[in-house]
Design an enzyme around this catalytic site. Sequence first.
Site, PDB file in Angstrom:
ATOM      1  N   GLU A   1      -6.089 -10.693  -1.413  1.00  0.00           N
ATOM      2  CA  GLU A   1      -6.975 -10.745  -0.167  1.00  0.00           C
ATOM      3  C   GLU A   1      -8.620 -10.453  -0.891  1.00  0.00           C
ATOM      4  O   GLU A   1      -9.233  -9.387  -0.300  1.00  0.00           O
ATOM      5  CB  GLU A   1      -6.724  -9.311   0.462  1.00  0.00           C
ATOM      6  CG  GLU A   1      -5.005  -9.391   0.830  1.00  0.00           C
ATOM      7  CD  GLU A   1      -4.869  -7.890   1.713  1.00  0.00           C
ATOM      8  OE1 GLU A   1      -5.761  -7.222   2.182  1.00  0.00           O
ATOM      9  OE2 GLU A   1      -3.549  -7.997   1.724  1.00  0.00           O
TER      10      GLU A   1
ATOM     11  N   GLU B   1       0.805  -1.438   0.051  1.00  0.00           N
ATOM     12  CA  GLU B   1       0.143  -0.049   0.009  1.00  0.00           C
ATOM     13  C   GLU B   1       0.895   1.173   0.183  1.00  0.00           C
ATOM     14  O   GLU B   1       0.711   2.221   0.830  1.00  0.00           O
ATOM     15  CB  GLU B   1      -0.963  -0.168   1.248  1.00  0.00           C
ATOM     16  CG  GLU B   1      -1.612  -1.149   1.074  1.00  0.00           C
ATOM     17  CD  GLU B   1      -2.872  -1.209   2.282  1.00  0.00           C
ATOM     18  OE1 GLU B   1      -2.615  -0.435   3.235  1.00  0.00           O
ATOM     19  OE2 GLU B   1      -3.609  -2.189   2.284  1.00  0.00           O
TER      20      GLU B   1
HETATM   21  C1  GLA Z   1      -4.947  -4.537   4.125  1.00  0.00           C
HETATM   22  C2  GLA Z   1      -4.002  -5.478   4.544  1.00  0.00           C
HETATM   23  C3  GLA Z   1      -4.152  -6.579   5.272  1.00  0.00           C
HETATM   24  C4  GLA Z   1      -5.479  -6.361   6.152  1.00  0.00           C
HETATM   25  C5  GLA Z   1      -6.738  -5.523   5.444  1.00  0.00           C
HETATM   26  C6  GLA Z   1      -7.852  -5.300   6.487  1.00  0.00           C
HETATM   27  O1  GLA Z   1      -5.572  -5.007   2.972  1.00  0.00           O
HETATM   28  O2  GLA Z   1      -2.889  -5.575   3.448  1.00  0.00           O
HETATM   29  O3  GLA Z   1      -3.259  -7.179   5.968  1.00  0.00           O
HETATM   30  O4  GLA Z   1      -5.160  -5.728   7.340  1.00  0.00           O
HETATM   31  O5  GLA Z   1      -6.234  -4.524   4.918  1.00  0.00           O
HETATM   32  O6  GLA Z   1      -8.577  -4.423   6.181  1.00  0.00           O
END
Ligand code: GLA
Length: 376
Positions: free
Chosen positions: A281, A163
């Site tokens: 994710e 991020e």
């Molecule tokens: C981000 C992070 C994850 C997790 C999510 C939860 O995507 O990369 O590790 O903490 O947020 O929202």
Amino acid sequence: MKNKITRFLALLTICLTPFSLISCNNKEYKIYEKYSSYFKIGAAFSKIACDMYDDNLSNEFNSMTCENEMKWEYLQPSEGEFNFLEADEMVEFAKKHNMKVRGHALVWHNACPQYVFDTLDETTNKIRARTKDELKEVMRNHIRTVISHFKDDYVYAWDVVNEAINDETEEGKEDRSNIYRGSDWYKILGEDYIVLAFKYAKEIVEEENLNVKLYYNDYDLANPIKRDKALLMLNHLLEEGAPIDGIGMQSHYHLGSFSMEYFEEAIKAYSNLGLDIQITEFDVNVYDRTKTYIDWYDFELPESIEKIQATIYGRAFEILRKYKDNISSVSFWGVADDLTYMDNDITLPSNGHKNYPYIFDIDHNKKLSYYEIMDF
Ligand code: GLA
């Protein structure tokens, strides 16, 4: 006699064929088995999930990500003091269930203790920001120690930087020129921190001859504005010689946010750079974040909503299958609806209300989404 034998064999074939066909068709594939010629199928597990979930659930996957337990604040809570206990137990759990492990995440602005950026100045006895060289050393030491600890027995990939891209700037969401998030990493080291992180990671991977791939991971990467920023950043990383193997598209969706067109365009664009793609994710929030709710689904997920969610999962996997040559793994950010970070996530409007983002329900039964994904 010969005739009799021939007839007997013919009869036997007729009798056995339907059974073998039936038993073949009825074989209950686990998701990872069904996708074995496509990509790895994974899920994020918390330590609690590892302790709670039975083999039926865990055996559906062949990749595991620790939801939090490999983040900086867990592995090195105070400077120089590493704690691998929980993460190691989880790797053992993965091993028991034949799952490989995605390492998540080495350099991130969240879940990162303040000592990383600030230090006590011995001359003035006051806390001050670290110098560039000091921060580089802290980063290098963390990356090397962690990668070297887990080696490649089970860990096959690391999110080296998580991020780093700016979502919104003062100029507004449309501004594509302002790429980087103003995190402490960025404030002290500038954009080079990303290149450096990859170089440090590659250094130890090569020194120890590990078979581990290195990823840049972020959310909303199919959104055209963020995608364009990501492409600018990735091109810059490649020009600077950052040893990056691939891109992790987190893929947190909500009921109103999935676009097949954007998803496919983004996958094509990142593949064109020669990068591997992992969906890292994936989840689908059952509340549409653009709507205002009066009734929440606190006690039950309505069937009509479950169907919409299943369509999103189904369409996404249709595209993922199409690009299987460019994608090496697809992970959900959780396993079953009974345990989800979304129930208590202050960044979500639905915070405090029950959510149902996964493909197994609160009782661990397969949801419509599961069947959609398996129906091909
Ligand atoms: C981000 C992070 C994850 C997790 C999510 C939860 O995507 O990369 O590790 O903490 O947020 O929202």
